[in-house]
Design an enzyme around this catalytic site. Structure first.
Site, PDB file in Angstrom:
ATOM      1  N   ASP A 262       2.970   5.780   2.550  1.00  0.00           N
ATOM      2  CA  ASP A 262       3.287   5.488   3.948  1.00  0.00           C
ATOM      3  C   ASP A 262       4.314   4.352   4.066  1.00  0.00           C
ATOM      4  O   ASP A 262       4.045   3.227   3.640  1.00  0.00           O
ATOM      5  CB  ASP A 262       1.956   5.113   4.634  1.00  0.00           C
ATOM      6  CG  ASP A 262       2.043   5.111   6.127  1.00  0.00           C
ATOM      7  OD1 ASP A 262       3.158   5.176   6.680  1.00  0.00           O
ATOM      8  OD2 ASP A 262       0.975   5.035   6.763  1.00  0.00           O
ATOM      9  N   GLY A 301       8.853  11.444   9.765  1.00  0.00           N
ATOM     10  CA  GLY A 301       9.956  12.365  10.020  1.00  0.00           C
ATOM     11  C   GLY A 301      11.307  11.685  10.168  1.00  0.00           C
ATOM     12  O   GLY A 301      12.270  12.291  10.649  1.00  0.00           O
ATOM     13  N   ASP A 322       2.126   9.435  14.546  1.00  0.00           N
ATOM     14  CA  ASP A 322       0.693   9.716  14.362  1.00  0.00           C
ATOM     15  C   ASP A 322       0.120  10.612  15.460  1.00  0.00           C
ATOM     16  O   ASP A 322       0.390  10.402  16.640  1.00  0.00           O
ATOM     17  CB  ASP A 322      -0.101   8.406  14.367  1.00  0.00           C
ATOM     18  CG  ASP A 322       0.169   7.581  13.120  1.00  0.00           C
ATOM     19  OD1 ASP A 322       1.107   7.916  12.373  1.00  0.00           O
ATOM     20  OD2 ASP A 322      -0.559   6.601  12.912  1.00  0.00           O
TER      21      ASP A 322
HETATM   22  C1  GLA Z   1       0.112   5.146   9.625  1.00  0.00           C
HETATM   23  C2  GLA Z   1      -0.019   6.618   9.259  1.00  0.00           C
HETATM   24  C3  GLA Z   1      -1.427   7.078   9.582  1.00  0.00           C
HETATM   25  C4  GLA Z   1      -2.425   6.229   8.794  1.00  0.00           C
HETATM   26  C5  GLA Z   1      -2.233   4.756   9.111  1.00  0.00           C
HETATM   27  C6  GLA Z   1      -3.073   3.865   8.210  1.00  0.00           C
HETATM   28  O1  GLA Z   1      -0.003   4.935  10.990  1.00  0.00           O
HETATM   29  O2  GLA Z   1       0.934   7.398   9.925  1.00  0.00           O
HETATM   30  O3  GLA Z   1      -1.582   8.445   9.269  1.00  0.00           O
HETATM   31  O4  GLA Z   1      -2.264   6.476   7.423  1.00  0.00           O
HETATM   32  O5  GLA Z   1      -0.873   4.375   8.943  1.00  0.00           O
HETATM   33  O6  GLA Z   1      -2.852   2.516   8.410  1.00  0.00           O
END
Ligand code: GLA
Length: 497
Positions: A262, A301, A322
């Site tokens: 991430d 994305g 998200d």
């Molecule tokens: C981001 C990701 C989520 C999740 C959180 C965790 O927002 O996009 O899917 O993994 O971090 O902190």
């Protein structure tokens, strides 16, 4: 007393109550229940009448670019490399800094107390050079979209060893494993920091990750983990920055089978144009780690990731921000944001419109059927995000509908697309193996709707036969026109020949 005295001297000398008092490194330590602590650092300097320096909190690192006032009452605004802003209001009170921020402008001040920290503590690490780009060979994994469970949507920071074991027990016995679900993925907040040798360690919610992996494997399932290329994850935990190979080896040693990686903290160091090289670093590290590990890219994305995701060894890549457990969020990600991305999905490499919210309570069962149908048409990963230990028969039936899952998991791996829309009604279709097709008629409107369209308008041959994959029965679809009544926010989905 001493501070007040200095402050009043500075008032006299400089016509304001600032100077040495405010300058320095300040920390607000907020303990997490897992033994780690979330630290926010204010590294402040006084330059003439301006306050400068940096603010570091969770995944964000701000450079202070605006300030007003002095130690008796000040406001500072910081900005990140990617233009996010934060504003704090504060004042010096003895040897404490009373400081606060508005989560949103209309919300009250969230107040905190900062204490002096040693100089350099919490300083942001220096930028590390990036490798030149090259193509990483296909790892041969995820020939169909990954299926499993992920902790984030339901559990956030509450995921722990016991809940992960519970999910594995549930998946192995409630029909999900039989339906094809395999991965049990731990999202953010498992991290503990690093030991003296720089090895990543778990926090106290996960006393023994290898034992946990052994347990999940003993159920015939696989274990996934989460990290960030930055110094911090989104929730502010330890990322891999500068430890990519070391961490990949640690995970392989634990028996990890899947990594969600991430962007988060990396945004403070690298630009979007540099993402490919940043992700390639981990792609290479996973290859060297000596264990097959599915590589899931999570960077919302940005930077047209679908164009380079496979080159960095990615098996799937998030295409959006998200998901939330609401009709509006799911519909926006599923119906709107995937349009035009079809051509980039193929076996081993998938567009990921984010994890499932099915069973989390924010949508109706009809809406969750739409969620499951749309994700299957999109050849999306099916990562359940609910509490598998506790779900209604209706939710279980949605998640384990084998006919819908067969659409998602079709061996040819061609993502479906929207063929037709009129008002709130949309017809999507996906080519399947054996010359079959999945056709889904969606009604995004607020009331039941009759949807009619000529097969020729859809550029599809009128089917000889069809099967309703939610009603589990053969249907007659002959004739030049498709015509069906679809409930509000619902779907009718067929596999046709
Ligand atoms: C981001 C990701 C989520 C999740 C959180 C965790 O927002 O996009 O899917 O993994 O971090 O902190």
């Amino acid at each position: 007393m001493r501070i007040r005295f200095l402050c009043s001297i500075s008032v006299l000398l400089a016509g304001g109550c600032f100077g040495a008092d405010l300058a320095g490194n300040w920390v607000v330590a907020q303990p997490n229940s897992d033994g780690t602590s979330r630290n926010t650092y204010f590294d402040l300097k006084q330059e003439g009448s301006r306050i400068t320096g940096h603010i570091r909190l969770t995944q964000f690192y701000y450079t202070i670019n605006e300030s007003t006032g002095d130690a008796g009452g000040f406001t500072i605004t910081g900005i990140t490399l990617d233009n996010r802003k934060v504003t704090y209001e504060g004042k010096l009170d003895g040897d404490e800094l009373q400081i606060g921020t508005h989560a949103r402008p209309d919300q009250p001040l969230t107040k905190m107390v900062a204490h002096r920290a040693p100089a350099g503590e919490g300083a942001y690490p220096a930028r590390l050079p990036l490798p030149t780009l090259h193509k990483i060979p296909d790892n041969g994994l995820a020939k169909t979209p990954p299926m499993g469970w992920n902790s984030w949507n339901k559990f956030r920071g509450r995921v722990d060893d016991a809940s992960v074991r519970g999910m594995a027990d549930a998946m192995a016995s409630n029909g999900m494993k039989a339906a094809g679900y395999r991965y049990i993925n731990i999202d953010d907040t498992w991290e503990g920091g690093r030991d003296a040798k720089g090895n990543i360690i778990t926090n106290k919610k996960f006393p023994d990750m290898k034992a946990l992996a052994d347990y999940v494997h003993s159920k015939g399932l696989k274990l996934g983990i989460y990290s960030s290329p930055g110094p911090n994850t989104c929730a502010g935990y330890e990322g891999t920055y500068g430890h990519e190979e070391q961490d990949a080896k640690t995970w392989a040693g634990w028996g990890i089978d899947y990594l969600k990686y991430d962007w988060c903290g990396a945004r403070n160091i690298y630009t979007n144009d540099e993402m490919q090289a940043v992700y390639q670093k981990m792609g290479d590290a996973l290859r060297k780690a000596g264990r097959p590990i599915v590589f899931s890219l999570c960077q919302y994305g940005l930077a047209d990731v679908w164009k380079w995701g496979p080159d960095v060894g990615g098996n799937l890549w998030r295409t959006t921000g998200d998901i939330r457990d609401t009709w509006a969020s799911m519909a926006n990600l599923g119906f709107v944001k995937q349009i035009g991305l079809e051509e980039w999905a193929r076996p081993g490499h998938w567009n990921d419109p984010d994890m499932l919210e099915i069973g989390n309570g924010g949508m109706t069962d009809t809406e969750y059927q739409t969620h499951m149908s749309l994700w299957s048409i999109l050849a999306a990963p099916l990562l359940a995000g609910n509490d598998l230990r506790d779900m209604s028969p209706a939710i279980s039936a949605i998640l384990t509908n084998k006919e819908v899952i067969a659409v998602d998991q079709d061996a040819e791996g061609r993502q479906g697309r929207r063929l037709w829309n009129s008002g709130d009604q949309e017809i999507w279709a996906r080519e399947l193996s054996g010359g079959r097709r999945a056709v889904a008629v969606f009604n995004r409107g607020e009331s039941e709707a009759k949807v009619s369209a000529k097969w020729s308008e859809l550029k599809l041959a009128a089917p000889a036969s069809g099967r309703d994959v939610w009603a589990h029965k053969e249907v007659t679809l002959q004739g030049p026109e498709l015509s069906v009544t679809v409930p509000s926010h619902g779907v009718v989905m067929w596999v046709v020949k």
